[in-house]
Design an enzyme around this catalytic site. Structure first.
Site, PDB file in Angstrom:
ATOM      1  N   ASP A 260      -3.732  -2.021   0.948  1.00  0.00           N
ATOM      2  CA  ASP A 260      -4.667  -1.057   0.355  1.00  0.00           C
ATOM      3  C   ASP A 260      -3.955  -0.036  -0.522  1.00  0.00           C
ATOM      4  O   ASP A 260      -2.731   0.072  -0.509  1.00  0.00           O
ATOM      5  CB  ASP A 260      -5.381  -0.265   1.471  1.00  0.00           C
ATOM      6  CG  ASP A 260      -6.423  -1.105   2.182  1.00  0.00           C
ATOM      7  OD1 ASP A 260      -6.529  -2.311   1.880  1.00  0.00           O
ATOM      8  OD2 ASP A 260      -7.135  -0.554   3.051  1.00  0.00           O
ATOM      9  N   ASP A 261      -4.770   0.738  -1.212  1.00  0.00           N
ATOM     10  CA  ASP A 261      -4.393   1.978  -1.908  1.00  0.00           C
ATOM     11  C   ASP A 261      -3.648   1.810  -3.229  1.00  0.00           C
ATOM     12  O   ASP A 261      -3.398   2.779  -3.927  1.00  0.00           O
ATOM     13  CB  ASP A 261      -3.583   2.930  -1.002  1.00  0.00           C
ATOM     14  CG  ASP A 261      -4.438   3.478   0.139  1.00  0.00           C
ATOM     15  OD1 ASP A 261      -5.618   3.086   0.229  1.00  0.00           O
ATOM     16  OD2 ASP A 261      -3.927   4.286   0.932  1.00  0.00           O
ATOM     17  N   HIS A 311     -11.188  -0.905  -3.742  1.00  0.00           N
ATOM     18  CA  HIS A 311     -10.960   0.101  -2.700  1.00  0.00           C
ATOM     19  C   HIS A 311     -11.479   1.451  -3.195  1.00  0.00           C
ATOM     20  O   HIS A 311     -10.886   2.493  -2.900  1.00  0.00           O
ATOM     21  CB  HIS A 311      -9.464   0.147  -2.358  1.00  0.00           C
ATOM     22  CG  HIS A 311      -9.128   0.851  -1.079  1.00  0.00           C
ATOM     23  ND1 HIS A 311      -9.791   0.620   0.112  1.00  0.00           N
ATOM     24  CD2 HIS A 311      -8.186   1.790  -0.780  1.00  0.00           C
ATOM     25  CE1 HIS A 311      -9.262   1.388   1.063  1.00  0.00           C
ATOM     26  NE2 HIS A 311      -8.297   2.115   0.545  1.00  0.00           N
ATOM     27  N   HIS A 315     -10.841   6.936  -3.599  1.00  0.00           N
ATOM     28  CA  HIS A 315     -10.668   7.027  -2.152  1.00  0.00           C
ATOM     29  C   HIS A 315     -11.511   8.088  -1.438  1.00  0.00           C
ATOM     30  O   HIS A 315     -11.013   8.787  -0.540  1.00  0.00           O
ATOM     31  CB  HIS A 315      -9.179   7.271  -1.834  1.00  0.00           C
ATOM     32  CG  HIS A 315      -8.703   6.513  -0.623  1.00  0.00           C
ATOM     33  ND1 HIS A 315      -8.819   7.019   0.651  1.00  0.00           N
ATOM     34  CD2 HIS A 315      -8.127   5.299  -0.490  1.00  0.00           C
ATOM     35  CE1 HIS A 315      -8.316   6.135   1.502  1.00  0.00           C
ATOM     36  NE2 HIS A 315      -7.902   5.084   0.840  1.00  0.00           N
ATOM     37  N   HIS A 406      -0.302  -0.965   3.402  1.00  0.00           N
ATOM     38  CA  HIS A 406      -0.549  -0.197   2.171  1.00  0.00           C
ATOM     39  C   HIS A 406       0.605  -0.442   1.203  1.00  0.00           C
ATOM     40  O   HIS A 406       1.767  -0.288   1.599  1.00  0.00           O
ATOM     41  CB  HIS A 406      -0.697   1.290   2.509  1.00  0.00           C
ATOM     42  CG  HIS A 406      -1.878   1.559   3.400  1.00  0.00           C
ATOM     43  ND1 HIS A 406      -1.834   1.328   4.766  1.00  0.00           N
ATOM     44  CD2 HIS A 406      -3.134   1.972   3.111  1.00  0.00           C
ATOM     45  CE1 HIS A 406      -3.031   1.596   5.281  1.00  0.00           C
ATOM     46  NE2 HIS A 406      -3.842   2.000   4.300  1.00  0.00           N
TER      47      HIS A 406
HETATM   48 ZN    ZN Z   1      -7.097   3.417   1.663  1.00  0.00          ZN
END
Ligand code: ZN
Length: 455
Positions: A260-261, A311, A315, A406
């Site tokens: 993620d991210d 995603h 955020h 991540h």
């Molecule tokens: Zn995230």
């Protein structure tokens, strides 16, 4: 079921045909030559050679490309034999051994620009009827091979998961325009929908994808096998720039590693290099706002066969937003990913796994599925490669599980360099989330699905 079909364009040769069926091998060769050029479904190589085998009452003929690899020609010859055997079987089953029959097999091999070779085998089965040779059955089989490795490929190794949706859109317009509702069969749309049952017979020629539809599907049986040629420019986002030599064995354990991210900078580049080194893949859930800076990693991820998911833009807790703001978070990110990589994401991982009925409603209406996780490495918390690796190793059975990491931390990159070879060594296949769902359930994820562990 066997369908009797009158061969279109037949009467141009009525002199020869109406007098009787062929009488000798020379007449048989003339018959075959005409049959091969009638209703061609694909172009054969100009060096293709025909092998005639005249025998009463069952004659055969095979056209083959001369330029092909050894592994494909061995495979092809084996399949041709099987086709001829099946035709022969139909003759004896019908107790019409005294009538003349011909089994004509046309084959061709095509190379695509992305490293796939396609083999097509087209069988036409003729039977004597009222002193004419009548085409009774047509049948097409197609196979894909990796040009470099010679191995047979699954469609998704050469095409992206959205290929059926793309083809379906083109097919609908093409058939409606070309044939009109009155010539199309009542249930023709069933055969052109993006269901997994459709678009499984195709070849890649280098600038066109040719899909084949069995007789009596979209059109009346008298049309025989139907072809749909789609130029690459309409399939751009659906054809992989390079085939994946990775083969997924549905019976062996598989695990989906997710990050993620990102897209991230150096740490993600390192992760991608590690995946590429081991022929592994992962799924990256990207924040739209980072695509401008790190889009090059998104492109690389797509090139090596990774899946790219959404995603959100920056955020937020999606559940705290209005539906309108939620939509904007999702749509802006999809747009940015599509502009950078050519791929529109089908999956979303809500930031913080923050998820409720309202969030899911919006995700579903965006035609996307959500992905959570089953193994949480908590890499963001420990920032310790050993601990991250351990959190994966300690899980007894990883088959069907989704691992969360991540891609924006160097420690995660370092842990990935341990985790990926460990997975490979322990017999786990790395797959994308969509592949995990597809191979475990037989269907791709659909809008509104909430994906965690798949058994
Ligand atoms: Zn995230």
């Amino acid at each position: 079921m066997i369908v009797t079909i009158l061969f279109t364009g037949w009467y141009g040769y009525s002199n020869f045909i109406d007098t009787n069926v062929y009488q000798n091998s020379r007449e048989y060769e003339d018959f075959v030559d005409r049959a091969l050029y009638e209703k061609e479904l694909f172009k054969t190589n100009s060096n293709a050679q025909v092998e005639y085998d005249y025998e009463e009452p069952f004659a055969t003929a095979v056209r083959k490309d001369t330029e092909t690899t050894d592994s494909i020609s061995a495979f092809r010859d084996h399949k041709i034999k099987a086709r001829i055997k099946e035709c022969k079987k139909m003759v004896s089953l019908e107790e019409s051994e005294d009538l003349t029959h011909a089994c004509i097999v046309d084959t061709s091999v095509h190379s695509s620009g992305n490293g796939a070779d396609s083999l097509v085998i087209y069988t036409k089965f003729y039977e004597e009827q009222d002193r004419k040779m009548v085409l009774r059955i047509t049948d097409v089989q197609t196979y894909l091979f990796s040009h470099d490795m010679g191995k047979e490929l699954e469609p998704l190794q050469a095409l992206n998961v959205n290929f059926r949706a793309k083809a379906s859109k083109f097919a609908k317009e093409y058939f409606e325009k070309t044939f009109g509702e009155e010539r199309l069969k009542e249930d023709w749309k069933d055969y052109i929908s993006d269901s997994d049952d459709n678009y499984n017979k195709f070849i890649l020629t280098g600038n066109t994808v040719i899909f084949f539809f069995n007789e009596d599907t979209v059109l009346d049986p008298s049309y025989g096998t139907v072809t749909l040629k789609i130029p690459y420019q309409y399939m751009q986002l659906a054809i992989r720039p390079k085939v994946l030599d990775r083969y997924i064995d549905p019976n062996k354990p598989m695990v989906a590693v997710t990050f993620d991210d990102g897209p991230g900078g150096k740490s993600e580049t390192r992760i991608l290099e590690c995946l590429e080194k081991y022929g592994a893949v992962a799924t990256f859930f990207y924040q739209g706002m980072l695509i401008d800076d790190f889009g090059y990693n998104a492109v690389k991820a797509a090139e090596i066969g990774c899946e790219i998911g959404n995603h959100s833009w920056d955020h937020p807790m999606l559940s705290s937003l209005s539906k309108k703001k939620m939509r904007s978070q999702i749509e802006r990110t999809n747009e940015a990913i599509k502009n950078a990589t050519g791929i529109k994401p089908d999956l979303i991982r809500p930031p913080y796994g923050d998820f409720n009925k309202k969030v899911n409603g919006v995700i579903k209406s965006e035609d996307m599925a959500s992905v959570l996780w089953t193994v949480d490495t908590r890499d963001w918390e420990s920032r310790n490669p050993k601990k991250i690796f351990k959190s994966v190793k300690k899980v007894k059975k990883l088959d069907g599980k989704i691992i969360l990491m991540h891609s924006i931390y160097n420690e995660t990159a370092k842990a990935t360099e341990k985790i990926i070879p460990w997975l490979v060594k322990n017999g786990y296949q790395t797959v994308t989330v969509s592949e995990l769902v597809k191979y475990k359930t037989g269907k791709l994820p659909k809008a509104g699905d909430q994906i965690r562990t798949i058994h």
